[in-house]
Design a protein around this motif. Structure first.
Motif, PDB file in Angstrom:
ATOM      1  N   UNK A  14     -45.473  23.597  -1.104  1.00  0.00           N
ATOM      2  CA  UNK A  14     -46.056  23.352   0.209  1.00  0.00           C
ATOM      3  C   UNK A  14     -46.215  24.689   0.937  1.00  0.00           C
ATOM      4  N   UNK A  15     -47.222  24.780   1.805  1.00  0.00           N
ATOM      5  CA  UNK A  15     -47.415  25.977   2.626  1.00  0.00           C
ATOM      6  C   UNK A  15     -47.327  25.614   4.102  1.00  0.00           C
ATOM      7  N   UNK A  16     -46.789  26.537   4.873  1.00  0.00           N
ATOM      8  CA  UNK A  16     -46.670  26.391   6.324  1.00  0.00           C
ATOM      9  C   UNK A  16     -47.256  27.652   6.945  1.00  0.00           C
ATOM     10  N   UNK A  17     -48.061  27.491   8.004  1.00  0.00           N
ATOM     11  CA  UNK A  17     -48.630  28.638   8.691  1.00  0.00           C
ATOM     12  C   UNK A  17     -48.114  28.700  10.122  1.00  0.00           C
ATOM     13  N   UNK A  18     -47.885  29.911  10.606  1.00  0.00           N
ATOM     14  CA  UNK A  18     -47.422  30.139  11.975  1.00  0.00           C
ATOM     15  C   UNK A  18     -48.249  31.271  12.597  1.00  0.00           C
ATOM     16  N   UNK A  19     -48.485  31.154  13.898  1.00  0.00           N
ATOM     17  CA  UNK A  19     -49.118  32.221  14.665  1.00  0.00           C
ATOM     18  C   UNK A  19     -48.043  33.147  15.209  1.00  0.00           C
ATOM     19  N   UNK A  20     -48.417  34.369  15.542  1.00  0.00           N
ATOM     20  CA  UNK A  20     -47.461  35.307  16.132  1.00  0.00           C
ATOM     21  C   UNK A  20     -46.886  34.728  17.422  1.00  0.00           C
ATOM     22  N   UNK A  50     -44.603  34.974   1.090  1.00  0.00           N
ATOM     23  CA  UNK A  50     -45.149  35.074   2.443  1.00  0.00           C
ATOM     24  C   UNK A  50     -46.288  36.081   2.463  1.00  0.00           C
ATOM     25  N   UNK A  51     -47.338  35.761   3.215  1.00  0.00           N
ATOM     26  CA  UNK A  51     -48.470  36.659   3.405  1.00  0.00           C
ATOM     27  C   UNK A  51     -48.967  36.531   4.844  1.00  0.00           C
ATOM     28  N   UNK A  52     -49.702  37.529   5.279  1.00  0.00           N
ATOM     29  CA  UNK A  52     -50.432  37.441   6.536  1.00  0.00           C
ATOM     30  C   UNK A  52     -51.885  37.197   6.143  1.00  0.00           C
ATOM     31  N   UNK A  53     -52.431  36.076   6.588  1.00  0.00           N
ATOM     32  CA  UNK A  53     -53.775  35.679   6.181  1.00  0.00           C
ATOM     33  C   UNK A  53     -54.837  36.510   6.896  1.00  0.00           C
ATOM     34  N   UNK A  54     -56.064  36.418   6.409  1.00  0.00           N
ATOM     35  CA  UNK A  54     -57.180  37.140   7.006  1.00  0.00           C
ATOM     36  C   UNK A  54     -57.452  36.745   8.447  1.00  0.00           C
ATOM     37  N   UNK A  55     -57.066  35.522   8.824  1.00  0.00           N
ATOM     38  CA  UNK A  55     -57.278  35.089  10.206  1.00  0.00           C
ATOM     39  C   UNK A  55     -56.027  35.292  11.066  1.00  0.00           C
ATOM     40  N   UNK A  58     -49.258  33.795   9.679  1.00  0.00           N
ATOM     41  CA  UNK A  58     -48.205  34.009   8.698  1.00  0.00           C
ATOM     42  C   UNK A  58     -48.166  32.770   7.819  1.00  0.00           C
ATOM     43  N   UNK A  59     -48.354  32.949   6.516  1.00  0.00           N
ATOM     44  CA  UNK A  59     -48.375  31.818   5.586  1.00  0.00           C
ATOM     45  C   UNK A  59     -47.169  31.919   4.661  1.00  0.00           C
ATOM     46  N   UNK A  60     -46.297  30.901   4.738  1.00  0.00           N
ATOM     47  CA  UNK A  60     -45.110  30.819   3.901  1.00  0.00           C
ATOM     48  C   UNK A  60     -45.342  29.717   2.884  1.00  0.00           C
TER      49      UNK A  60
END
Length: 91
Positions: A14-20, A50-55, A58-60
């Motif tokens: 599963x992936x979870x995304x968060x904004x700063x 974990x990566x920082x996406x192009x948009x 933060x994608x875990x």
């Protein structure tokens, strides 16, 4: 800037995304918060990556069951703060 307390629980694959702005706040509301490029790390990438996406998110991504911590730096363009996020991955 102030850190916000965030824990992440997820399933493997599963992936979870968060904004700063989910992870920090800034007293100067005119400042836009963003992640510092290249600053995202997982203490155990066999559990979660974990990566920082192009948009700018933060994608875990869960890899296997277990616990890890994700660290990332947040900036308002003037100052930076380092955030540590406990991550629990379940099967």
């Amino acid at each position: 800037m102030a850190k916000t307390s965030v824990d992440v629980s997820m399933l493997d694959s599963e992936s979870v995304e968060r904004l700063a702005s989910d992870l920090a706040t800034d007293r100067d509301t005119r400042d836009t918060l963003s992640f510092v490029p290249g600053s995202a790390n997982s203490s155990d990438s066999t559990k979660a990556t974990v990566t920082i996406t192009g948009d700018g998110k933060l994608k875990i991504t869960g890899v296997a069951a277990g616990n890890t911590a994700v660290t990332v730096k947040v900036t308002d363009g003037k100052a930076q703060t380092s955030i540590s996020i406990p991550v629990e991955v379940t099967p």
